[in-house]
Design a protein around this motif. Sequence first.
Motif, PDB file in Angstrom:
ATOM      1  N   ALA A 197      63.433  30.115  32.385  1.00  0.00           N
ATOM      2  CA  ALA A 197      63.802  30.355  33.381  1.00  0.00           C
ATOM      3  C   ALA A 197      64.726  29.393  33.738  1.00  0.00           C
ATOM      4  O   ALA A 197      65.451  29.687  34.870  1.00  0.00           O
ATOM      5  CB  ALA A 197      62.447  30.451  34.515  1.00  0.00           C
ATOM      6  N   ILE A 198      64.373  27.881  33.691  1.00  0.00           N
ATOM      7  CA  ILE A 198      65.205  26.808  34.151  1.00  0.00           C
ATOM      8  C   ILE A 198      66.792  27.256  33.650  1.00  0.00           C
ATOM      9  O   ILE A 198      67.684  27.109  34.604  1.00  0.00           O
ATOM     10  CB  ILE A 198      64.671  25.895  33.480  1.00  0.00           C
ATOM     11  N   ARG A 199      66.810  27.311  32.409  1.00  0.00           N
ATOM     12  CA  ARG A 199      68.564  27.746  31.622  1.00  0.00           C
ATOM     13  C   ARG A 199      69.344  28.992  32.940  1.00  0.00           C
ATOM     14  O   ARG A 199      69.851  29.232  32.304  1.00  0.00           O
ATOM     15  CB  ARG A 199      67.736  28.614  29.900  1.00  0.00           C
ATOM     16  N   GLN A 200      68.070  29.968  32.650  1.00  0.00           N
ATOM     17  CA  GLN A 200      68.546  30.780  33.644  1.00  0.00           C
ATOM     18  C   GLN A 200      68.856  30.530  35.131  1.00  0.00           C
ATOM     19  O   GLN A 200      70.442  30.824  34.910  1.00  0.00           O
ATOM     20  CB  GLN A 200      67.420  32.552  33.787  1.00  0.00           C
ATOM     21  N   TRP A 201      68.551  29.880  36.097  1.00  0.00           N
ATOM     22  CA  TRP A 201      68.460  29.583  36.706  1.00  0.00           C
ATOM     23  C   TRP A 201      69.937  28.743  36.808  1.00  0.00           C
ATOM     24  O   TRP A 201      71.284  28.691  37.263  1.00  0.00           O
ATOM     25  CB  TRP A 201      68.132  29.251  37.920  1.00  0.00           C
ATOM     26  N   ALA A 202      70.389  27.357  35.868  1.00  0.00           N
ATOM     27  CA  ALA A 202      71.572  27.143  35.272  1.00  0.00           C
ATOM     28  C   ALA A 202      72.487  27.992  35.058  1.00  0.00           C
ATOM     29  O   ALA A 202      73.540  27.600  35.819  1.00  0.00           O
ATOM     30  CB  ALA A 202      71.199  25.833  34.211  1.00  0.00           C
ATOM     31  N   ASN A 203      72.203  28.827  34.462  1.00  0.00           N
ATOM     32  CA  ASN A 203      73.477  30.123  34.059  1.00  0.00           C
ATOM     33  C   ASN A 203      73.997  30.707  35.507  1.00  0.00           C
ATOM     34  O   ASN A 203      74.933  31.570  35.828  1.00  0.00           O
ATOM     35  CB  ASN A 203      73.341  30.892  33.031  1.00  0.00           C
ATOM     36  N   VAL A 204      73.151  31.038  36.295  1.00  0.00           N
ATOM     37  CA  VAL A 204      74.050  32.049  37.399  1.00  0.00           C
ATOM     38  C   VAL A 204      74.125  31.028  38.763  1.00  0.00           C
ATOM     39  O   VAL A 204      74.944  30.863  38.649  1.00  0.00           O
ATOM     40  CB  VAL A 204      72.048  32.108  38.563  1.00  0.00           C
ATOM     41  N   GLY A 205      73.754  29.742  38.446  1.00  0.00           N
ATOM     42  CA  GLY A 205      74.892  29.340  39.605  1.00  0.00           C
ATOM     43  C   GLY A 205      75.958  28.259  38.649  1.00  0.00           C
ATOM     44  O   GLY A 205      76.731  28.442  39.255  1.00  0.00           O
ATOM     45  N   ALA A 206      76.175  27.716  37.048  1.00  0.00           N
ATOM     46  CA  ALA A 206      77.200  28.041  36.753  1.00  0.00           C
ATOM     47  C   ALA A 206      77.987  29.412  36.908  1.00  0.00           C
ATOM     48  O   ALA A 206      79.718  29.235  36.555  1.00  0.00           O
ATOM     49  CB  ALA A 206      77.171  27.855  35.065  1.00  0.00           C
ATOM     50  N   VAL A 230      78.770  31.672  39.033  1.00  0.00           N
ATOM     51  CA  VAL A 230      78.910  31.791  40.478  1.00  0.00           C
ATOM     52  C   VAL A 230      80.225  31.040  40.303  1.00  0.00           C
ATOM     53  O   VAL A 230      80.972  30.935  40.947  1.00  0.00           O
ATOM     54  CB  VAL A 230      78.069  31.354  41.510  1.00  0.00           C
ATOM     55  N   HIS A 231      79.678  29.765  40.174  1.00  0.00           N
ATOM     56  CA  HIS A 231      80.667  28.544  40.003  1.00  0.00           C
ATOM     57  C   HIS A 231      82.005  28.921  39.324  1.00  0.00           C
ATOM     58  O   HIS A 231      83.073  28.433  39.479  1.00  0.00           O
ATOM     59  CB  HIS A 231      80.053  27.373  39.738  1.00  0.00           C
ATOM     60  N   GLU A 251      74.589  34.115  29.527  1.00  0.00           N
ATOM     61  CA  GLU A 251      73.259  33.900  28.485  1.00  0.00           C
ATOM     62  C   GLU A 251      72.420  34.547  29.204  1.00  0.00           C
ATOM     63  O   GLU A 251      72.348  33.766  30.553  1.00  0.00           O
ATOM     64  CB  GLU A 251      73.110  32.508  28.178  1.00  0.00           C
TER      65      GLU A 251
END
Lengths: 316, 316
Positions: free
Chosen positions: B201-210, B212-213, B228
């Motif tokens: 889950a942590i990897r998923q929300w890091a990727n969502v943030g990235a 959008v950025h 990913e």
Amino acid sequence: MISATAFAPATVSNVACGFDVLGFALEAPGDEVTARVAPSGVHGVIITDIVGDGGRLPRDAARNTAGVAVLAFLTTLGERRGVSLSIRKGLPLAGGLGGSAASAAAAVVAVDALLEARASVETLIACALEGERLGAGSAHADNIAPCICGGLVLVRRPSPPDVLRLPVPAGLTAVVVHPDLEIETARARAMLGESVPLSDAIRQWANVGALVHGLHRADFAVIGRALEDTIAEPRRAALIPGLAVIKRAAAEAGALGCSLSGSGPSLFALCASAEVAARVGEAMTSAVGTEIGGDSQTYISPIAHQGARILSACAS
Amino acid sequence: MISATAFAPATVSNVACGFDVLGFALEAPGDEVTARVAPSGVHGVIITDIVGDGGRLPRDAARNTAGVAVLAFLTTLGERRGVSLSIRKGLPLAGGLGGSAASAAAAVVAVDALLEARASVETLIACALEGERLGAGSAHADNIAPCICGGLVLVRRPSPPDVLRLPVPAGLTAVVVHPDLEIETARARAMLGESVPLSDAIRQWANVGALVHGLHRADFAVIGRALEDTIAEPRRAALIPGLAVIKRAAAEAGALGCSLSGSGPSLFALCASAEVAARVGEAMTSAVGTEIGGDSQTYISPIAHQGARILSACAS
């Protein structure tokens, strides 16, 4: 160089929705580390003194976050000279303000200057992270990365570091209140368990995306809605007496959002201006006094543009 | 109005890292719905005909996504007249292209024009979502929202709808390949279970943030790294024979990323230009032919600026 002194600031990690991936730097307080080349015949890292920790931090470099970080850095550089470190703690222990990250970051930045290594930011982060792993029990870079880079950052991956610097809207100001409590990061992590409900996780990544979007748009309403933690805060709330009351006080004083700084006990709020932050700081300090008692420290700071930096270096 | 016909496009939901929260619209294909005021004495919704579904969709409005969406819409409006719907399916059933969302969206948009209701986007989304709930077994708006709004959207919350429209960098082009398979959304959801490992889950929300950025910065390298999926794709991979081979073909042809469209079986890729998309489309189509066989359809489209819209309306 024969000595170099670096400062590294307090950092707020998680930032409500960004558990393990978001963090920002304050301008102050922070830790200072002075590095010197050790006398010939001394290899590795020795810690000569630590002030400001009440004697509680390990002086053995292999058990000290700054020592471990510098050991990793020397290994990466292939450096055979030894280094001595003198550490001045400005950050509380187990306070949720990134104290172990600040010591590790200041130490590697000081040694980088001492040895004129000019290492990449990625190398500095990767080595400081080895120190953080000792303190936190796992290698998450959401304190280390903003501590070294400054600003508000998203850690897409800790290893190898993939760190994205997010825009900071004009006016955005942080309030941090450190209550008279200690929470060990490793214990706070254990409260989370190994898995989370999918529905909570979905809300979390929706909020991370919204927060990043709000920062780019300088849309304080979106930022405010996104500052919600469905993962860590609900599971750690019991560690902070009166958390709901303190959060409500921050909201009523105009904060965009308020949550735990890292694993707590410090609490942070983000505000749209320094004026609002002053009011929020008073309201949170008052609520912390009523709900927790004891001495608390309150810091009000913009998101610091600069992270760890050299304060002084001596070439002869 | 006595009749109104609306078109609603295919949508790609999840978009690799954004399970249940990210989606984008294609320009085509899509579904068309014609709405007419029913003869007096007829209340609620009747479905007069459906073409393009091979007779498989329910004609009973209470069991049809478009019917349920319009029933919710009439209730919201407090409308007592009845409405008849004629549905032309351009999207495959259980194809992962947002077919049920497109029928629901086209239906509410057509009825909105028919009754000159001028409902808010939030109301249209909320009512169409009632239809989607029937099809998907849960109310996630990552097809409905882009289907109605167009563009690439983040659904911060489905209910009440909090939908953020993300910027789309110039050149960004989607490839979608629909293989000769069907996957029921409800079955694909059941494969995910109720909880997920915190580390995934942590990897998923890091990727969502990235992601959008990267969209805000028009940084295709960041977008590519962020595409990913650590949550749904690994758990659904077994539904798509040769998924890893098809993904590798897309990557080698220059795609930024490739994953399942919604719950599959359709696969999407995002590309930095129409030229790259043409090559990626050929590579994916070829790989799907080898790995899955049968007939496949390939669509290449920019992210559609416009979502569901009126094609024609008749006032007399």
